[in-house]
Design a protein around this motif. Sequence first.
Motif, PDB file in Angstrom:
ATOM      1  N   SER A   1       0.808  -1.216   0.000  1.00 53.94           N
ATOM      2  CA  SER A   1       0.000   0.000   0.000  1.00 53.94           C
ATOM      3  C   SER A   1       0.842   1.267   0.000  1.00 53.94           C
ATOM      4  N   CYS A   2       1.691   1.444   1.028  1.00 54.39           N
ATOM      5  CA  CYS A   2       2.442   2.704   1.161  1.00 54.39           C
ATOM      6  C   CYS A   2       3.860   2.630   0.604  1.00 54.39           C
ATOM      7  N   LYS A   3       4.317   1.422   0.210  1.00 55.07           N
ATOM      8  CA  LYS A   3       5.638   1.204  -0.393  1.00 55.07           C
ATOM      9  C   LYS A   3       6.791   1.401   0.601  1.00 55.07           C
ATOM     10  N   LYS A   4       6.492   1.366   1.887  1.00 59.11           N
ATOM     11  CA  LYS A   4       7.563   1.449   2.893  1.00 59.11           C
ATOM     12  C   LYS A   4       8.308   0.110   2.947  1.00 59.11           C
ATOM     13  N   GLN A   5       9.650   0.160   3.105  1.00 60.83           N
ATOM     14  CA  GLN A   5      10.428  -1.068   3.187  1.00 60.83           C
ATOM     15  C   GLN A   5      10.059  -1.828   4.458  1.00 60.83           C
ATOM     16  N   LEU A   6       9.891  -3.154   4.325  1.00 61.67           N
ATOM     17  CA  LEU A   6       9.421  -3.968   5.439  1.00 61.67           C
ATOM     18  C   LEU A   6      10.503  -4.742   6.190  1.00 61.67           C
ATOM     19  N   PRO A   7      11.701  -4.979   5.612  1.00 56.35           N
ATOM     20  CA  PRO A   7      12.715  -5.718   6.373  1.00 56.35           C
ATOM     21  C   PRO A   7      13.012  -5.042   7.713  1.00 56.35           C
ATOM     22  N   GLY A   8      12.988  -5.852   8.774  1.00 56.70           N
ATOM     23  CA  GLY A   8      13.240  -5.322  10.122  1.00 56.70           C
ATOM     24  C   GLY A   8      12.004  -4.750  10.781  1.00 56.70           C
ATOM     25  N   GLN A   9      10.850  -4.713  10.049  1.00 55.72           N
ATOM     26  CA  GLN A   9       9.600  -4.185  10.596  1.00 55.72           C
ATOM     27  C   GLN A   9       8.584  -5.322  10.759  1.00 55.72           C
ATOM     28  N   ARG A  10       7.654  -5.136  11.705  1.00 57.38           N
ATOM     29  CA  ARG A  10       6.553  -6.092  11.820  1.00 57.38           C
ATOM     30  C   ARG A  10       5.576  -5.826  10.674  1.00 57.38           C
ATOM     31  N   PHE A  11       5.074  -6.902  10.083  1.00 56.57           N
ATOM     32  CA  PHE A  11       4.141  -6.759   8.966  1.00 56.57           C
ATOM     33  C   PHE A  11       3.209  -7.957   8.951  1.00 56.57           C
ATOM     34  N   THR A  12       2.191  -7.864   8.146  1.00 55.20           N
ATOM     35  CA  THR A  12       1.259  -8.976   7.969  1.00 55.20           C
ATOM     36  C   THR A  12       0.891  -9.051   6.494  1.00 55.20           C
TER      37      THR A  12
ATOM     38  N   TYR B   1      -0.369 -10.594  -0.174  1.00 49.45           N
ATOM     39  CA  TYR B   1       0.326  -9.330  -0.326  1.00 49.45           C
ATOM     40  C   TYR B   1       0.770  -8.824   1.046  1.00 49.45           C
ATOM     41  N   PRO B   2       2.044  -8.344   1.161  1.00 46.56           N
ATOM     42  CA  PRO B   2       2.524  -7.867   2.470  1.00 46.56           C
ATOM     43  C   PRO B   2       2.076  -6.433   2.743  1.00 46.56           C
ATOM     44  N   TYR B   3       1.728  -6.174   4.005  1.00 50.35           N
ATOM     45  CA  TYR B   3       1.320  -4.838   4.444  1.00 50.35           C
ATOM     46  C   TYR B   3       2.059  -4.496   5.733  1.00 50.35           C
ATOM     47  N   CYS B   4       2.437  -3.240   5.854  1.00 49.73           N
ATOM     48  CA  CYS B   4       2.893  -2.780   7.159  1.00 49.73           C
ATOM     49  C   CYS B   4       1.685  -2.745   8.082  1.00 49.73           C
TER      50      CYS B   4
ATOM     51  N   PHE C   1      -2.322  -2.022   7.063  1.00 47.08           N
ATOM     52  CA  PHE C   1      -3.267  -3.120   7.248  1.00 47.08           C
ATOM     53  C   PHE C   1      -4.383  -2.715   8.201  1.00 47.08           C
ATOM     54  N   SER C   2      -4.018  -2.028   9.270  1.00 45.97           N
ATOM     55  CA  SER C   2      -5.023  -1.593  10.240  1.00 45.97           C
ATOM     56  C   SER C   2      -5.996  -0.609   9.624  1.00 45.97           C
ATOM     57  N   ASN C   3      -5.456   0.345   8.868  1.00 49.23           N
ATOM     58  CA  ASN C   3      -6.320   1.360   8.256  1.00 49.23           C
ATOM     59  C   ASN C   3      -7.241   0.768   7.199  1.00 49.23           C
ATOM     60  N   LEU C   4      -6.759  -0.243   6.498  1.00 48.16           N
ATOM     61  CA  LEU C   4      -7.539  -0.788   5.393  1.00 48.16           C
ATOM     62  C   LEU C   4      -8.497  -1.895   5.806  1.00 48.16           C
TER      63      LEU C   4
ATOM     64  N   CYS D   1     -12.753   0.616  16.425  1.00 47.83           N
ATOM     65  CA  CYS D   1     -13.289   0.694  17.782  1.00 47.83           C
ATOM     66  C   CYS D   1     -14.483   1.656  17.806  1.00 47.83           C
ATOM     67  N   VAL D   2     -15.603   1.199  18.441  1.00 40.73           N
ATOM     68  CA  VAL D   2     -16.782   2.053  18.545  1.00 40.73           C
ATOM     69  C   VAL D   2     -16.492   3.274  19.400  1.00 40.73           C
ATOM     70  N   GLY D   3     -15.592   3.095  20.378  1.00 40.60           N
ATOM     71  CA  GLY D   3     -15.318   4.197  21.290  1.00 40.60           C
ATOM     72  C   GLY D   3     -14.445   5.284  20.697  1.00 40.60           C
ATOM     73  N   CYS D   4     -13.280   4.913  20.141  1.00 41.12           N
ATOM     74  CA  CYS D   4     -12.323   5.928  19.658  1.00 41.12           C
ATOM     75  C   CYS D   4     -12.232   5.988  18.144  1.00 41.12           C
ATOM     76  N   THR D   5     -12.891   5.062  17.461  1.00 41.74           N
ATOM     77  CA  THR D   5     -12.930   4.936  15.988  1.00 41.74           C
ATOM     78  C   THR D   5     -11.582   4.545  15.375  1.00 41.74           C
ATOM     79  N   LYS D   6     -10.593   4.229  16.191  1.00 43.51           N
ATOM     80  CA  LYS D   6      -9.296   3.808  15.664  1.00 43.51           C
ATOM     81  C   LYS D   6      -9.303   2.309  15.389  1.00 43.51           C
ATOM     82  N   PRO D   7      -8.394   1.842  14.503  1.00 41.77           N
ATOM     83  CA  PRO D   7      -8.378   0.410  14.180  1.00 41.77           C
ATOM     84  C   PRO D   7      -8.029  -0.448  15.389  1.00 41.77           C
ATOM     85  N   ILE D   8      -8.629  -1.643  15.406  1.00 46.41           N
ATOM     86  CA  ILE D   8      -8.307  -2.640  16.424  1.00 46.41           C
ATOM     87  C   ILE D   8      -7.513  -3.741  15.743  1.00 46.41           C
TER      88      ILE D   8
END
Length: 281
Positions: A192-203, A208-211, A215-218, A223-230
């Motif tokens: 999605s964002c083209k950020k390099q993933l080696p050394g980073q947690r990803f899923t 397809y790999p996502y940071c 992944f959380s945003n997409l 969360c119903v309370g804060c509207t941020k991804p869970i």
Amino acid sequence: MPIMERFDCHYCKDSLLGKKYIMKEDTQYCTKCYENLFANCCEGCSLAIGCDCKDMSYKDRHWHEQCFKCVKCSRSLVEKAFAAKDDLLLCTECYANDYSSKCTSCKKTIMPGARKMEYKGNSWHETCFLCHRCQQPIGTKSFIPKDNGYFCVPCFEKQFAYQCCACKKSITTGGVTYQDKPWHRECFLCISCKKQLPGQRFTSRENYPYCLECFSNLYAKKCVGCTKPITSLAGAKYISFEERQWHSECFTCIQCSMSLVGRGFLTQRDNILCTDCGREK
């Protein structure tokens, strides 16, 4: 009768008229005085190199022409290639036999002055240091050792290197493996964002790999309370109720803000309340 001007040896004052003499720095000397004062001493016989002799010189050392020879085989070195070892002069053949390295490939002596290649204590004639695959001289080009052979870079890449599944180019150093496929480190990117993933947690999703952020945003539930991804990948705990989700810290009474984790609660339309606040309603 005219008086003749004297023309004498500068040192012994003997007349030089009709005699052989030598000029040095605009001053004339008879041959005897010149040899006594300026002649070089021969390294071979230790005698002076007279005016009638050819002076052979090498690094401020001098020889009679007949004394300028190989110390081992006594062959003349005049107008021939030679080499020096510990202040001794040798013809190229004697020097090669005694001191030159042998070519690892053809086993022949590498003659003094010949171009040679050296690697980890081994030596080759320039024309004998060949790529194991294409058999072309490697020369001064880069090479890669592999299984007791040496390969030019193009041949090594063709025969041994993995190809990056992203850019399709050879991986010569480093690289990462994901889902049994090789990647250059700089090519293994978040889809999605083209950020390099080696050394980073990803899923991944649909291979397809996502940071984590993308992944959380997409895809992550909000969360119903804060509207941020869970996302459990970030270590978050969450509460699920009637197809709605909350971060555990967001699962609170809408009225008094008391945490409802592990407690009974009531619902009022889309809101949740603690039992005390619910009864008051």
